[in-house]
Design a protein around this motif. Structure first.
Motif, PDB file in Angstrom:
ATOM      1  N   TYR A 290     -12.796  58.649  11.869  1.00 39.54           N
ATOM      2  CA  TYR A 290     -14.152  58.370  12.157  1.00 39.54           C
ATOM      3  C   TYR A 290     -14.551  57.092  12.506  1.00 39.54           C
ATOM      4  N   ILE A 291     -15.537  57.137  13.619  1.00 32.24           N
ATOM      5  CA  ILE A 291     -16.314  55.764  13.868  1.00 32.24           C
ATOM      6  C   ILE A 291     -16.656  54.812  12.711  1.00 32.24           C
ATOM      7  N   LYS A 292     -17.199  55.365  11.672  1.00 35.38           N
ATOM      8  CA  LYS A 292     -17.655  54.517  10.638  1.00 35.38           C
ATOM      9  C   LYS A 292     -16.450  53.799   9.719  1.00 35.38           C
ATOM     10  N   HIS A 293     -15.147  54.552   9.802  1.00 34.93           N
ATOM     11  CA  HIS A 293     -14.061  53.922   9.261  1.00 34.93           C
ATOM     12  C   HIS A 293     -13.539  52.953   9.930  1.00 34.93           C
ATOM     13  N   PHE A 294     -13.579  53.345  11.305  1.00 29.76           N
ATOM     14  CA  PHE A 294     -12.977  52.031  12.263  1.00 29.76           C
ATOM     15  C   PHE A 294     -13.805  50.990  12.076  1.00 29.76           C
ATOM     16  N   ILE A 295     -15.315  51.075  11.985  1.00 29.82           N
ATOM     17  CA  ILE A 295     -16.220  49.795  11.770  1.00 29.82           C
ATOM     18  C   ILE A 295     -15.636  49.044  10.630  1.00 29.82           C
ATOM     19  N   LYS A 296     -15.532  50.071   9.514  1.00 34.50           N
ATOM     20  CA  LYS A 296     -15.051  49.280   8.385  1.00 34.50           C
ATOM     21  C   LYS A 296     -13.846  48.540   8.546  1.00 34.50           C
ATOM     22  N   ASP A 297     -12.538  48.935   9.213  1.00 30.47           N
ATOM     23  CA  ASP A 297     -11.442  48.386   9.551  1.00 30.47           C
ATOM     24  C   ASP A 297     -11.618  47.214  10.284  1.00 30.47           C
ATOM     25  N   MET A 298     -12.332  47.284  11.165  1.00 30.27           N
ATOM     26  CA  MET A 298     -12.587  45.979  12.034  1.00 30.27           C
ATOM     27  C   MET A 298     -13.366  44.844  11.221  1.00 30.27           C
ATOM     28  N   LYS A 299     -14.225  45.425  10.309  1.00 26.01           N
ATOM     29  CA  LYS A 299     -14.967  44.336   9.545  1.00 26.01           C
ATOM     30  C   LYS A 299     -13.811  43.446   8.876  1.00 26.01           C
TER      31      LYS A 299
ATOM     32  N   GLY B 156       1.603  45.578   4.265  1.00 28.82           N
ATOM     33  CA  GLY B 156       1.314  46.747   4.768  1.00 28.82           C
ATOM     34  C   GLY B 156      -0.284  46.756   5.467  1.00 28.82           C
ATOM     35  N   GLN B 157      -1.036  46.166   4.524  1.00 30.37           N
ATOM     36  CA  GLN B 157      -2.397  46.163   5.217  1.00 30.37           C
ATOM     37  C   GLN B 157      -2.442  45.115   6.182  1.00 30.37           C
ATOM     38  N   HIS B 158      -1.785  44.089   6.197  1.00 32.80           N
ATOM     39  CA  HIS B 158      -2.298  42.949   7.086  1.00 32.80           C
ATOM     40  C   HIS B 158      -1.652  43.712   8.519  1.00 32.80           C
ATOM     41  N   THR B 159      -0.538  44.584   8.374  1.00 31.29           N
ATOM     42  CA  THR B 159       0.008  45.082   9.580  1.00 31.29           C
ATOM     43  C   THR B 159      -0.836  45.964  10.041  1.00 31.29           C
ATOM     44  N   LYS B 160      -1.644  46.825   9.277  1.00 36.39           N
ATOM     45  CA  LYS B 160      -2.535  47.894   9.669  1.00 36.39           C
ATOM     46  C   LYS B 160      -3.789  47.280  10.442  1.00 36.39           C
ATOM     47  N   MET B 161      -4.106  45.970   9.894  1.00 40.16           N
ATOM     48  CA  MET B 161      -5.048  45.045  10.655  1.00 40.16           C
ATOM     49  C   MET B 161      -4.721  44.749  12.142  1.00 40.16           C
ATOM     50  N   CYS B 162      -3.480  44.403  12.227  1.00 40.90           N
ATOM     51  CA  CYS B 162      -2.868  44.101  13.412  1.00 40.90           C
ATOM     52  C   CYS B 162      -3.003  45.379  14.266  1.00 40.90           C
ATOM     53  N   ASN B 163      -2.625  46.438  13.795  1.00 45.81           N
ATOM     54  CA  ASN B 163      -2.719  47.768  14.528  1.00 45.81           C
ATOM     55  C   ASN B 163      -4.269  48.024  14.942  1.00 45.81           C
ATOM     56  N   GLN B 164      -5.142  47.913  14.208  1.00 42.49           N
ATOM     57  CA  GLN B 164      -6.576  48.085  14.381  1.00 42.49           C
ATOM     58  C   GLN B 164      -7.097  47.063  15.669  1.00 42.49           C
ATOM     59  N   ILE B 165      -6.599  45.856  15.554  1.00 41.79           N
ATOM     60  CA  ILE B 165      -6.976  44.818  16.562  1.00 41.79           C
ATOM     61  C   ILE B 165      -6.619  45.156  17.930  1.00 41.79           C
ATOM     62  N   ALA B 166      -5.275  45.848  17.942  1.00 37.77           N
ATOM     63  CA  ALA B 166      -4.535  46.201  19.202  1.00 37.77           C
ATOM     64  C   ALA B 166      -5.402  47.250  19.780  1.00 37.77           C
TER      65      ALA B 166
ATOM     66  N   ASP C  91      -9.833  32.984  15.716  1.00 32.35           N
ATOM     67  CA  ASP C  91     -11.139  33.549  16.736  1.00 32.35           C
ATOM     68  C   ASP C  91     -10.505  35.049  17.137  1.00 32.35           C
ATOM     69  N   ALA C  92     -11.205  35.953  17.291  1.00 37.98           N
ATOM     70  CA  ALA C  92     -11.117  37.209  17.707  1.00 37.98           C
ATOM     71  C   ALA C  92     -12.079  37.996  18.466  1.00 37.98           C
ATOM     72  N   PRO C  93     -12.161  37.232  19.576  1.00 36.42           N
ATOM     73  CA  PRO C  93     -13.258  37.701  20.618  1.00 36.42           C
ATOM     74  C   PRO C  93     -13.199  39.190  21.163  1.00 36.42           C
ATOM     75  N   GLY C  94     -11.939  39.541  21.347  1.00 34.90           N
ATOM     76  CA  GLY C  94     -11.930  41.242  21.721  1.00 34.90           C
ATOM     77  C   GLY C  94     -12.591  42.149  20.320  1.00 34.90           C
ATOM     78  N   LEU C  95     -11.863  41.688  19.318  1.00 35.68           N
ATOM     79  CA  LEU C  95     -12.175  42.614  18.403  1.00 35.68           C
ATOM     80  C   LEU C  95     -13.713  42.594  18.027  1.00 35.68           C
ATOM     81  N   THR C  96     -14.369  41.245  17.914  1.00 38.68           N
ATOM     82  CA  THR C  96     -15.741  41.240  18.016  1.00 38.68           C
ATOM     83  C   THR C  96     -16.690  42.068  18.895  1.00 38.68           C
ATOM     84  N   LEU C  97     -16.126  42.075  20.130  1.00 37.08           N
ATOM     85  CA  LEU C  97     -16.715  42.680  21.016  1.00 37.08           C
ATOM     86  C   LEU C  97     -16.635  44.199  20.881  1.00 37.08           C
TER      87      LEU C  97
END
Length: 292
Positions: A238-247, A172-182, A259-265
């Motif tokens: 929250y932006i702070k939670h989105f940053i946590k997710d992206m991290k 479930g968590q891995h799938t949410k990472m896919c969601n956040q990357i998109a 590599d995840a250049p879009g996510l990094t940007l």
């Protein structure tokens, strides 16, 4: 089978989304026991019949199905582990459902430790923000044992409209990472499109009528772009939670040698917004980065 006669629901995390989610469960007629660090945050639910406990342990001792949706992985650790945590004090045969967006490895750790105590554990992060929580139309991504998922699915259906079992613990968590990357790179596109429309002298609201239902359409374009135009930067997420997710997503990508250049940007732009004092704004405040 779980029903209103044999089920007491616990809920930990009465925030922007959790308050609405807990309210749906209470409105469905289930006894509800809740924990928040400050009782004041739960007053509305208490007035409707929920019982407040002053520790996660208090919730674990009363409830046999417990939902959690807190801020960060360290908050999840605090709620689940230790002498006052859910695992040490949970009833055998009970169900723990973590809906926090958290690290997949932490979900696996919770699953393993809960199983040792005869407790079922499910990682079930959500997408849909405050709107999805209020309307009970969240997308719920589930990891854990299939049998446990099937048992709690009727409860999840009180919270979401798109509930998909993804696989073993952590899935479930891995799938949410896919969601956040998109979402991350999509938010850049949404914001740039709005800024472009403004600079071209177009009416952005009219532009949205054309592009939101075509190939460019997305949840963010339909729901967050109008907030940008209305200068509404209150947090649905929250932006702070989105940053946590992206991290978390970037750390997992690194572990997989990806590599995840879009996510990094995207993370770099949101990091700058946080430095500018916008960490408690909604993710649509990315508009301010391009506007300033």
């Amino acid at each position: 089978m779980l029903n209103k006669e044999n089920t007491v629901i616990g809920f930990i995390g009465i925030g922007v989304m959790g308050k609405s989610m807990a309210g749906h469960l209470l409105a469905a007629g289930f006894p509800l026991v809740i924990y928040t660090r400050t009782e004041e945050k739960a007053v509305d639910l208490i007035d409707k019949g929920a019982k407040w406990m002053d520790t996660p342990r208090g919730v674990a001792e009363k409830a046999n199905v417990i939902f959690t949706i807190v801020g960060y992985p360290h908050d999840v650790e605090e709620v689940y582990f230790g002498e006052n945590g859910l695992i040490a004090n949970g009833k055998k045969g009970s169900y723990l459902i973590d809906m926090t967006t958290s690290a997949p490895q932490l979900a696996i750790k919770i699953f393993d430790e809960a199983k040792k105590n005869g407790i079922h554990s499910i990682d079930a992060p959500v997408s849909g923000g405050d709107i999805g929580a209020k309307t009970a139309k969240l997308s719920i991504m589930v990891g854990g044992e299939k049998e446990a998922f099937e048992e709690v699915k009727p409860l999840l259906e009180l919270l979401g409209s798109n509930i998909v079992y993804q696989g073993k613990a952590g899935s479930g968590q891995h799938t949410k990472m896919c969601n956040q990357i998109a979402i991350a790179t999509n938010m850049i596109g949404v914001t740039e499109a709005i800024i472009y429309a403004e600079k071209a002298g177009l009416d952005p609201e009219t532009v949205l009528k054309s592009i939101s239902t075509g190939a460019a359409g997305s949840w963010s374009l339909s729901n967050l772009a109008p907030r940008m135009l209305n200068q509404d930067f209150e947090p649905g997420f929250y932006i702070k939670h989105f940053i946590k997710d992206m991290k978390i997503a970037l750390e997992e990508a690194e572990h997989m040698d990806m590599d995840a250049p879009g996510l990094t940007l995207a993370k770099s732009l949101y990091d700058q917004l946080a430095k500018n004092g916008e960490e408690n704004s909604g993710t649509q405040a990315l508009y301010k980065y391009f506007k300033n």
